[in-house]
Design a protein around this motif. Structure first.
Motif, PDB file in Angstrom:
ATOM      1  N   ASN A 155      12.787   4.994   1.888  1.00  0.00           N
ATOM      2  CA  ASN A 155      13.086   4.121   0.750  1.00  0.00           C
ATOM      3  C   ASN A 155      12.004   4.155  -0.308  1.00  0.00           C
ATOM      4  O   ASN A 155      12.272   3.961  -1.479  1.00  0.00           O
ATOM      5  N   SER A 156      10.779   4.425   0.062  1.00  0.00           N
ATOM      6  CA  SER A 156       9.709   4.460  -0.934  1.00  0.00           C
ATOM      7  C   SER A 156       9.530   5.840  -1.559  1.00  0.00           C
ATOM      8  O   SER A 156       8.828   5.965  -2.544  1.00  0.00           O
ATOM      9  N   PHE A 157      10.162   6.876  -1.014  1.00  0.00           N
ATOM     10  CA  PHE A 157       9.942   8.224  -1.517  1.00  0.00           C
ATOM     11  C   PHE A 157      11.191   8.945  -2.019  1.00  0.00           C
ATOM     12  O   PHE A 157      11.087   9.869  -2.778  1.00  0.00           O
ATOM     13  N   SER A 158      12.362   8.566  -1.583  1.00  0.00           N
ATOM     14  CA  SER A 158      13.536   9.355  -1.941  1.00  0.00           C
ATOM     15  C   SER A 158      14.771   8.473  -2.002  1.00  0.00           C
ATOM     16  O   SER A 158      14.717   7.285  -1.725  1.00  0.00           O
ATOM     17  N   TRP A 159      15.880   9.113  -2.352  1.00  0.00           N
ATOM     18  CA  TRP A 159      17.145   8.414  -2.393  1.00  0.00           C
ATOM     19  C   TRP A 159      17.686   8.290  -0.981  1.00  0.00           C
ATOM     20  O   TRP A 159      17.678   9.238  -0.228  1.00  0.00           O
ATOM     21  N   ALA A 160      18.180   7.135  -0.635  1.00  0.00           N
ATOM     22  CA  ALA A 160      18.736   6.906   0.689  1.00  0.00           C
ATOM     23  C   ALA A 160      20.256   6.836   0.604  1.00  0.00           C
ATOM     24  O   ALA A 160      20.828   6.572  -0.447  1.00  0.00           O
ATOM     25  N   LEU A 161      20.909   7.078   1.736  1.00  0.00           N
ATOM     26  CA  LEU A 161      22.355   6.961   1.812  1.00  0.00           C
ATOM     27  C   LEU A 161      22.777   5.563   1.382  1.00  0.00           C
ATOM     28  O   LEU A 161      22.153   4.579   1.767  1.00  0.00           O
ATOM     29  N   ASP A 162      23.795   5.439   0.533  1.00  0.00           N
ATOM     30  CA  ASP A 162      24.293   4.175  -0.024  1.00  0.00           C
ATOM     31  C   ASP A 162      23.353   3.582  -1.054  1.00  0.00           C
ATOM     32  O   ASP A 162      23.449   2.404  -1.387  1.00  0.00           O
ATOM     33  N   GLY A 163      22.419   4.365  -1.577  1.00  0.00           N
ATOM     34  CA  GLY A 163      21.576   3.897  -2.681  1.00  0.00           C
ATOM     35  C   GLY A 163      20.285   3.243  -2.252  1.00  0.00           C
ATOM     36  O   GLY A 163      20.072   2.936  -1.093  1.00  0.00           O
ATOM     37  N   ASN A 164      19.422   3.065  -3.263  1.00  0.00           N
ATOM     38  CA  ASN A 164      18.130   2.435  -3.055  1.00  0.00           C
ATOM     39  C   ASN A 164      18.060   1.180  -3.916  1.00  0.00           C
ATOM     40  O   ASN A 164      18.629   1.117  -5.000  1.00  0.00           O
ATOM     41  N   ALA A 165      17.289   0.205  -3.482  1.00  0.00           N
ATOM     42  CA  ALA A 165      16.984  -0.953  -4.320  1.00  0.00           C
ATOM     43  C   ALA A 165      15.746  -0.605  -5.124  1.00  0.00           C
ATOM     44  O   ALA A 165      14.692  -0.334  -4.557  1.00  0.00           O
ATOM     45  N   VAL A 166      15.867  -0.537  -6.446  1.00  0.00           N
ATOM     46  CA  VAL A 166      14.720  -0.213  -7.298  1.00  0.00           C
ATOM     47  C   VAL A 166      14.528  -1.318  -8.325  1.00  0.00           C
ATOM     48  O   VAL A 166      15.475  -1.982  -8.746  1.00  0.00           O
ATOM     49  N   ALA A 167      13.291  -1.526  -8.745  1.00  0.00           N
ATOM     50  CA  ALA A 167      12.956  -2.596  -9.688  1.00  0.00           C
ATOM     51  C   ALA A 167      12.896  -2.108 -11.125  1.00  0.00           C
ATOM     52  O   ALA A 167      12.820  -2.924 -12.048  1.00  0.00           O
ATOM     53  N   ALA A 168      12.928  -0.794 -11.355  1.00  0.00           N
ATOM     54  CA  ALA A 168      12.838  -0.257 -12.722  1.00  0.00           C
ATOM     55  C   ALA A 168      13.571   1.079 -12.759  1.00  0.00           C
ATOM     56  O   ALA A 168      13.973   1.608 -11.725  1.00  0.00           O
ATOM     57  N   ASN A 169      13.738   1.642 -13.954  1.00  0.00           N
ATOM     58  CA  ASN A 169      14.354   2.960 -14.088  1.00  0.00           C
ATOM     59  C   ASN A 169      13.513   3.996 -13.365  1.00  0.00           C
ATOM     60  O   ASN A 169      12.285   3.954 -13.393  1.00  0.00           O
TER      61      ASN A 169
END
Length: 178
Positions: A155-169
């Motif tokens: 989650n901190s390095f790449s895209w995960a299955l079903d998306g990632n929670a991100v705080a910015a673009n």
């Protein structure tokens, strides 16, 4: 150029004939506390001891306490071979420092395997089989790997299955002309 050779031959080709050299302890007999080296006859058929059974099967086994096989000469290996006496037929070696080589004449680690390794049980770093879905993470040279939840790493390095929670673009792909 002389040597001593002891030949023991059983001329019987019956189903339970064998030729053996046996040494017993002071409290040994035909059932306990002995070592046996022998070979079965060409017609041997005793199925009550299948690991030793079979025509022309040669064996070395003991019924004492520990069964010790080794080389007491410092820095010399214990070598196991099959298929002939050429170096190419050595299958396993325990060198003078205790390193085990399988398919390897010069092991550089405690266990050094040349070839494929097949597991039928769990891989157990630090005596742990891990958790379903976890992955092994290296902890650096000389340290045992550990089982980790892949989402904690990914989650901190790449895209995960079903998306990632991100705080910015975030950018996807390269940020240069290459």
């Amino acid at each position: 150029d002389n040597y001593l050779q002891i030949n023991v031959k059983n001329s019987s080709a019956t189903g339970s004939a064998s030729s053996d050299l046996v040494a017993s302890a002071n409290n040994g007999n035909e059932s306990v506390n002995y070592i046996d080296m022998g070979i079965n006859s060409s017609a041997y058929t005793n199925n009550s001891i299948p690991v030793l059974g079979g025509a022309n099967t040669a064996y070395l086994y003991a019924t004492g306490n520990d069964f010790v096989i080794g080389n007491a000469t410092a820095s010399k290996p214990l070598r196991l071979f099959t298929g002939g006496t050429a170096n190419a037929n050595e299958r396993m070696r325990i060198d003078g420092t205790g390193k085990v080589g399988i398919g390897n004449l010069a092991p550089s680690e405690v266990l050094d395997v040349t070839g494929n390794v097949k597991f039928s049980g769990a891989l157990m770093p630090n005596n742990s089989a891990g958790t379903l879905g976890y992955v092994l993470q290296s902890n650096g040279a000389g340290a045992s790997p550990t089982w980790v939840n892949p989402s904690s790493v990914l989650n901190s390095f790449s895209w995960a299955l079903d998306g990632n929670a991100v705080a910015a673009n975030r950018e996807f792909g390269t940020t240069t002309n290459f």
